[in-house]
Scaffold this motif. Structure first.
Motif, PDB file in Angstrom:
ATOM      1  N   THR A 154       0.824  -1.214   0.000  1.00  0.00           N
ATOM      2  CA  THR A 154       0.000   0.000   0.000  1.00  0.00           C
ATOM      3  C   THR A 154       0.860   1.266   0.000  1.00  0.00           C
ATOM      4  N   GLU A 155       2.013   1.229   0.679  1.00  0.00           N
ATOM      5  CA  GLU A 155       2.898   2.387   0.684  1.00  0.00           C
ATOM      6  C   GLU A 155       3.567   2.567  -0.678  1.00  0.00           C
ATOM      7  N   GLU A 213       2.354   1.630  -3.532  1.00  0.00           N
ATOM      8  CA  GLU A 213       1.272   2.098  -4.398  1.00  0.00           C
ATOM      9  C   GLU A 213       0.999   3.591  -4.191  1.00  0.00           C
ATOM     10  N   ARG A 214       0.905   4.004  -2.931  1.00  0.00           N
ATOM     11  CA  ARG A 214       0.593   5.396  -2.605  1.00  0.00           C
ATOM     12  C   ARG A 214       1.724   6.328  -3.049  1.00  0.00           C
ATOM     13  N   ARG A 215       2.959   5.951  -2.796  1.00  0.00           N
ATOM     14  CA  ARG A 215       4.087   6.808  -3.178  1.00  0.00           C
ATOM     15  C   ARG A 215       4.205   6.927  -4.692  1.00  0.00           C
ATOM     16  N   ALA A 240       1.647   6.581  -6.834  1.00  0.00           N
ATOM     17  CA  ALA A 240       0.501   7.394  -7.251  1.00  0.00           C
ATOM     18  C   ALA A 240       0.746   8.877  -6.976  1.00  0.00           C
ATOM     19  N   ASP A 241       1.286   9.200  -5.815  1.00  0.00           N
ATOM     20  CA  ASP A 241       1.586  10.595  -5.482  1.00  0.00           C
ATOM     21  C   ASP A 241       2.606  11.185  -6.459  1.00  0.00           C
ATOM     22  N   LEU A 275      -6.829   4.562  -7.949  1.00  0.00           N
ATOM     23  CA  LEU A 275      -6.288   3.431  -7.182  1.00  0.00           C
ATOM     24  C   LEU A 275      -7.321   2.337  -6.926  1.00  0.00           C
TER      25      LEU A 275
END
Length: 117
Positions: free
Chosen positions: A4-5, A7-9, A11-12, A23
Motif C-alpha cells: 500500500t505504501e 502504491e501510494r508513493r 501514485a503521489d 487506485l
C-alpha cells in the motif's frame, strides 16, 4: 515498505507529474493513471514480503492478464521497492522490452524512478 505504501508513493509521484490517478479500479489493477494527451499507464505493485521473488512473479502474471490494450496509447509497469528490483530483473530484459513493461523502483526515501532497461 508494504504494498500500500509503494502504491501510494507511486501514485503521489504520478499525480505530481500531472497524471490523473485511480487506485480503486474495479478491474483489480493497482494503479491506473491517465495523461491529458490520452496516454494510460497500468501498473501493478508489490511491497516487501517474506517471499519477494514469488510475489514479483505473481505481480507480473497479474499484469500480463491485464494487458488488454496493446496500442501505443497504453503503457504497462511493475512497481517495487528499490531492493526488490533484482527480483524483477530475473525476467530477461529483452522480454520486458518486448512486452513494453516498465520497471519502477520506489526507494526508502526520495521519488520513485523508472529503471531504464
Amino acid at each position: 515498505m508494504k504494498e500500500t505504501e509503494v502504491e501510494r508513493r507511486f501514485a503521489d509521484h504520478l499525480t505530481a507529474q500531472g497524471w490523473e490517478v485511480t487506485l480503486d479500479d474495479p478491474g483489480y489493477v493497482d494503479v491506473i493513471a491517465k495523461r491529458p494527451e490520452e496516454i494510460t499507464l497500468v501498473a501493478e505493485t508489490t511491497g516487501h514480503t517474506s517471499s519477494p521473488g514469488l510475489d514479483v512473479d505473481t505481480m507480473v502474471g497479474q499484469l500480463l492478464r491485464r494487458m488488454t490494450d496493446l496500442s501505443s496509447a497504453t503503457r504497462y509497469a511493475v512497481v517495487v521497492p528499490e531492493d526488490v528490483v533484482p527480483k524483477v530483473h530475473r525476467i530477461p530484459r529483452e522480454v520486458l522490452r518486448t512486452l513494453r513493461i516498465e520497471v519502477w523502483s520506489v526507494p526508502a526515501s526520495g521519488a520513485p524512478e523508472r529503471i531504464d532497461q
